[in-house]
Design a protein around this motif. Structure first.
Motif, PDB file in Angstrom:
ATOM      1  N   ASN A 105      15.386  16.009 -76.548  1.00 56.92           N
ATOM      2  CA  ASN A 105      15.560  17.449 -76.679  1.00 56.92           C
ATOM      3  C   ASN A 105      15.838  18.091 -75.324  1.00 56.92           C
ATOM      4  O   ASN A 105      15.621  17.477 -74.279  1.00 56.92           O
ATOM      5  CB  ASN A 105      14.307  18.060 -77.311  1.00 56.92           C
ATOM      6  CG  ASN A 105      13.977  17.436 -78.651  1.00 56.92           C
ATOM      7  OD1 ASN A 105      14.848  17.285 -79.505  1.00 56.92           O
ATOM      8  ND2 ASN A 105      12.717  17.044 -78.835  1.00 56.92           N
ATOM      9  N   ARG A 120      16.860  12.817 -70.483  1.00 54.86           N
ATOM     10  CA  ARG A 120      16.146  13.236 -71.679  1.00 54.86           C
ATOM     11  C   ARG A 120      15.844  12.052 -72.607  1.00 54.86           C
ATOM     12  O   ARG A 120      14.801  12.022 -73.259  1.00 54.86           O
ATOM     13  CB  ARG A 120      16.935  14.308 -72.420  1.00 54.86           C
ATOM     14  CG  ARG A 120      17.272  15.547 -71.588  1.00 54.86           C
ATOM     15  CD  ARG A 120      16.055  16.110 -70.865  1.00 54.86           C
ATOM     16  NE  ARG A 120      15.002  16.488 -71.798  1.00 54.86           N
ATOM     17  CZ  ARG A 120      13.739  16.732 -71.445  1.00 54.86           C
ATOM     18  NH1 ARG A 120      13.367  16.587 -70.182  1.00 54.86           N
ATOM     19  NH2 ARG A 120      12.853  17.069 -72.344  1.00 54.86           N
ATOM     20  N   GLU A 163      19.945  16.740 -76.967  1.00 55.03           N
ATOM     21  CA  GLU A 163      19.413  17.347 -75.753  1.00 55.03           C
ATOM     22  C   GLU A 163      20.304  18.389 -75.098  1.00 55.03           C
ATOM     23  O   GLU A 163      19.871  19.065 -74.173  1.00 55.03           O
ATOM     24  CB  GLU A 163      19.074  16.252 -74.731  1.00 55.03           C
ATOM     25  CG  GLU A 163      20.257  15.646 -73.973  1.00 55.03           C
ATOM     26  CD  GLU A 163      21.163  14.800 -74.831  1.00 55.03           C
ATOM     27  OE1 GLU A 163      22.367  14.732 -74.525  1.00 55.03           O
ATOM     28  OE2 GLU A 163      20.671  14.199 -75.815  1.00 55.03           O
TER      29      GLU A 163
END
Length: 359
Positions: free
Chosen positions: A100, A135, A170
């Protein structure tokens, strides 16, 4: 579960969920309901989370539909991890994760419809890949810690292959990353498309694969790449990954009779997965749940995952063949790299990237 009967207050709706409530999207809502058929809401919160946070729930729905298509059986007797599966004579555990956006970064749904970032428009992917590496590594580390702190102590988990299934949500344009960032994170193999773009004459065989060693965060801190090259991650048997398990897949699989739009996709071809573009009208273009799926095996895993479990046409698997003493990359010349869908409705046009789970 009725995913689309509102249980959250309208002001809590995730932007993707709100988009799906449009009357014109009934065919794709029905397609997703086919995916989720039989999926139990074990904690009574799944529908609410789908309506308010969306991506992580959507990824779990995709995984459930995928495993069901494979013919796996499910053991729902324990609350966690996410999936306890029986595949023929093999048992395995799968925990779902999503990469994310970092705090303060633009979310993937916070973009103007029909737009791409300037870098992607120029065909430059270095910054997109760097952010994805950071991420993805963060998401994987969180699940490794959960395994060590909690899952490894559960009787139904012990001595079984443990697979982390991670999806990238992300950043904007995440669907263009294919396997570049995740391969770097796991094996420290980075395909440098930008170097090739700057000077293609220097690379007659296509973009070079380089070892970066680490990736640098915005604050200057470094994250080690090639985590599967060491034995510190031996609890993780494999990583399941797809950057194409997005709402675009729902669009192309719904086969709505009145659907209007176009699909642009890139597939691996011969030799050695050389990208091949394909274009088709929405409703005619064909794709399966497993298209775009990749399995990255850990050569240092304490409990290896049998490649036969996920083997099928179009599913890429990376593993070290001990007998032949060489790396194998199955199906790279028969796999989906990325896909963009433009759907047309009576009220507006939506580029796949602005509709839920872009790509």
């Amino acid at each position: 579960m009725d995913l689309f009967k509102p249980v959250a207050a309208p002001e809590r709706f995730h932007p993707h969920f709100r988009t799906l409530l449009d009357d014109a999207r009934e065919p794709v809502r029905q397609e997703l309901m086919r995916w989720v058929e039989g999926f139990p809401d074990r904690d009574g919160k799944f529908v609410y989370e789908f309506q308010t946070t969306f991506n992580s729930s959507f990824w779990e729905i995709y995984l459930y539909a995928l495993f069901r298509e494979y013919g796996f059986s499910f053991d729902w007797s324990a609350a966690s991890p996410d999936f306890a599966l029986q595949a023929g004579s093999s048992s395995l555990i799968v925990e779902a994760a999503t990469a994310n956006a970092a705090e303060g970064k633009v979310k993937e749904w916070e973009k103007e419809p029909g737009t791409l970032t300037d870098a992607v428009m120029r065909g430059e992917y270095g910054e997109l890949n760097r952010e994805a590496m950071i991420r993805l590594a963060n998401a994987l580390l969180g699940k490794l810690r959960a395994y060590r702190d909690k899952y490894s102590k559960l009787s139904h988990v012990k001595a079984k292959p443990f697979v982390i299934a991670v999806a990238p949500f992300e950043q904007r344009d995440f669907q263009y990353q294919y396997d570049r960032p995740i391969r770097a994170v796991l094996y420290d193999e980075y395909v440098d498309e930008d170097a090739y773009r700057r000077n293609p004459a220097s690379f007659p065989n296509g973009p070079p694969t380089v070892n970066l060693g680490f990736v640098e965060k915005d604050n200057g801190a470094s994250i080690q790449l090639g985590i599967f090259r060491e034995d510190q991650w031996q609890e993780v048997s494999a990583v399941l990954f797809s950057s194409t398990a997005t709402w675009g897949k729902v669009d192309v699989m719904s086969k709505a009779p009145d659907a209007q739009g176009m699909v642009w996709s890139t597939w691996g071809g011969k030799p050695d997965g050389k990208p091949e573009p394909r274009t088709g009208a929405l409703g005619e273009y064909s794709e399966t749940l497993a298209d775009g799926l990749q399995i990255f095996h850990n050569p240092n895993a304490r409990t290896p995952l049998d490649p036969a479990i996920f083997r099928r046409a179009g599913v890429v698997q990376h593993y070290f063949d001990q007998g032949r003493r060489k790396w194998v990359h199955e199906e790279i010349d028969n796999c989906l790299h990325m896909r963009t869908v433009i759907t047309l409705t009576a009220v507006d046009s939506f580029g796949d990237g602005e509709t839920p789970g872009s790509g």
